[in-house]
Design a protein around this motif. Sequence first.
Motif, PDB file in Angstrom:
ATOM      1  N   ASP A 104      18.532  -3.502   3.462  1.00 28.99           N
ATOM      2  CA  ASP A 104      18.414  -3.338   4.902  1.00 28.99           C
ATOM      3  C   ASP A 104      18.329  -4.722   5.528  1.00 28.99           C
ATOM      4  N   PRO A 105      18.875  -4.889   6.719  1.00 30.73           N
ATOM      5  CA  PRO A 105      18.758  -6.191   7.367  1.00 30.73           C
ATOM      6  C   PRO A 105      17.302  -6.479   7.717  1.00 30.73           C
ATOM      7  N   VAL A 106      16.995  -7.743   7.795  1.00 29.30           N
ATOM      8  CA  VAL A 106      15.668  -8.161   8.206  1.00 29.30           C
ATOM      9  C   VAL A 106      15.585  -8.003   9.714  1.00 29.30           C
ATOM     10  N   SER A 107      14.539  -7.368  10.182  1.00 25.78           N
ATOM     11  CA  SER A 107      14.341  -7.219  11.622  1.00 25.78           C
ATOM     12  C   SER A 107      13.543  -8.414  12.124  1.00 25.78           C
ATOM     13  N   VAL A 108      14.136  -9.148  13.043  1.00 25.70           N
ATOM     14  CA  VAL A 108      13.505 -10.338  13.613  1.00 25.70           C
ATOM     15  C   VAL A 108      13.302 -10.101  15.100  1.00 25.70           C
ATOM     16  N   THR A 109      12.074 -10.232  15.549  1.00 27.14           N
ATOM     17  CA  THR A 109      11.767 -10.098  16.961  1.00 27.14           C
ATOM     18  C   THR A 109      11.221 -11.418  17.472  1.00 27.14           C
ATOM     19  N   LEU A 110      11.888 -11.973  18.444  1.00 29.06           N
ATOM     20  CA  LEU A 110      11.408 -13.186  19.087  1.00 29.06           C
ATOM     21  C   LEU A 110      10.324 -12.764  20.065  1.00 29.06           C
ATOM     22  N   GLU A 111       9.085 -13.134  19.775  1.00 25.87           N
ATOM     23  CA  GLU A 111       7.962 -12.704  20.607  1.00 25.87           C
ATOM     24  C   GLU A 111       7.644 -13.686  21.725  1.00 25.87           C
ATOM     25  N   GLU A 112       7.879 -14.972  21.471  1.00 23.73           N
ATOM     26  CA  GLU A 112       7.538 -15.962  22.493  1.00 23.73           C
ATOM     27  C   GLU A 112       8.286 -17.264  22.247  1.00 23.73           C
ATOM     28  N   THR A 113       8.744 -17.858  23.316  1.00 25.80           N
ATOM     29  CA  THR A 113       9.294 -19.211  23.296  1.00 25.80           C
ATOM     30  C   THR A 113       8.713 -19.919  24.503  1.00 25.80           C
ATOM     31  N   ARG A 114       8.092 -21.059  24.265  1.00 28.00           N
ATOM     32  CA  ARG A 114       7.587 -21.820  25.406  1.00 28.00           C
ATOM     33  C   ARG A 114       7.582 -23.302  25.081  1.00 28.00           C
ATOM     34  N   PHE A 115       7.822 -24.076  26.111  1.00 30.09           N
ATOM     35  CA  PHE A 115       7.785 -25.515  25.964  1.00 30.09           C
ATOM     36  C   PHE A 115       6.354 -25.990  26.197  1.00 30.09           C
ATOM     37  N   LEU A 116       5.802 -26.673  25.205  1.00 33.03           N
ATOM     38  CA  LEU A 116       4.455 -27.223  25.309  1.00 33.03           C
ATOM     39  C   LEU A 116       4.487 -28.567  26.038  1.00 33.03           C
ATOM     40  N   ALA A 117       5.628 -29.209  25.971  1.00 33.41           N
ATOM     41  CA  ALA A 117       5.898 -30.468  26.665  1.00 33.41           C
ATOM     42  C   ALA A 117       7.405 -30.524  26.854  1.00 33.41           C
ATOM     43  N   GLU A 118       7.886 -31.548  27.505  1.00 31.75           N
ATOM     44  CA  GLU A 118       9.319 -31.645  27.780  1.00 31.75           C
ATOM     45  C   GLU A 118      10.172 -31.574  26.516  1.00 31.75           C
ATOM     46  N   ASN A 119       9.661 -32.106  25.407  1.00 31.70           N
ATOM     47  CA  ASN A 119      10.450 -32.155  24.183  1.00 31.70           C
ATOM     48  C   ASN A 119       9.782 -31.443  23.003  1.00 31.70           C
ATOM     49  N   ILE A 120       8.836 -30.538  23.275  1.00 28.06           N
ATOM     50  CA  ILE A 120       8.153 -29.778  22.223  1.00 28.06           C
ATOM     51  C   ILE A 120       8.254 -28.298  22.562  1.00 28.06           C
ATOM     52  N   VAL A 121       8.845 -27.519  21.649  1.00 23.78           N
ATOM     53  CA  VAL A 121       8.975 -26.082  21.873  1.00 23.78           C
ATOM     54  C   VAL A 121       8.201 -25.329  20.785  1.00 23.78           C
ATOM     55  N   GLN A 122       7.524 -24.275  21.218  1.00 22.21           N
ATOM     56  CA  GLN A 122       6.808 -23.387  20.309  1.00 22.21           C
ATOM     57  C   GLN A 122       7.538 -22.053  20.309  1.00 22.21           C
TER      58      GLN A 122
END
Length: 131
Positions: A24-42
């Motif tokens: 079965d394919p792996v189910s991937v859910t993107l729960e959050e994307t946010r920039f902590l600074a101009e060049n740092i992404v979480q």
Amino acid sequence: MGHSGMIAALSAVLASGCATAAPDPVSVTLEETRFLAENIVQVVVAVEGVPDPAVIRTATDCAAAEAAMLQRLDFARHVRTAMREEGGIRRADAVYSVTKDVPRGDFILDVAVQAEACRELEEAGVIANYG
């Protein structure tokens, strides 16, 4: 690893122990994307289906590449990932530095190459429900 190699490696991980039926394919859910600074992404992703850390890392790489591309940045460098498991779902909280120029250090992604590899993984049925 090139994107063809990544597809082969992840397909092998998913198929291990499964000789007769396609995994079965792996189910991937993107729960959050946010920039902590101009060049740092979480990015925070939830992964169901395979507990392999390589698959989880690929999911966070895909999310970081997508975030960098939206900001018209060309590279991402993995900084750290914290993982936890709850009820069969693994969550990965990852941080990447994102830049226009090639950063110093290890674990550097060319975001255009990574994004293409992620699309191919989704088209090949290796990951599902991404994004």
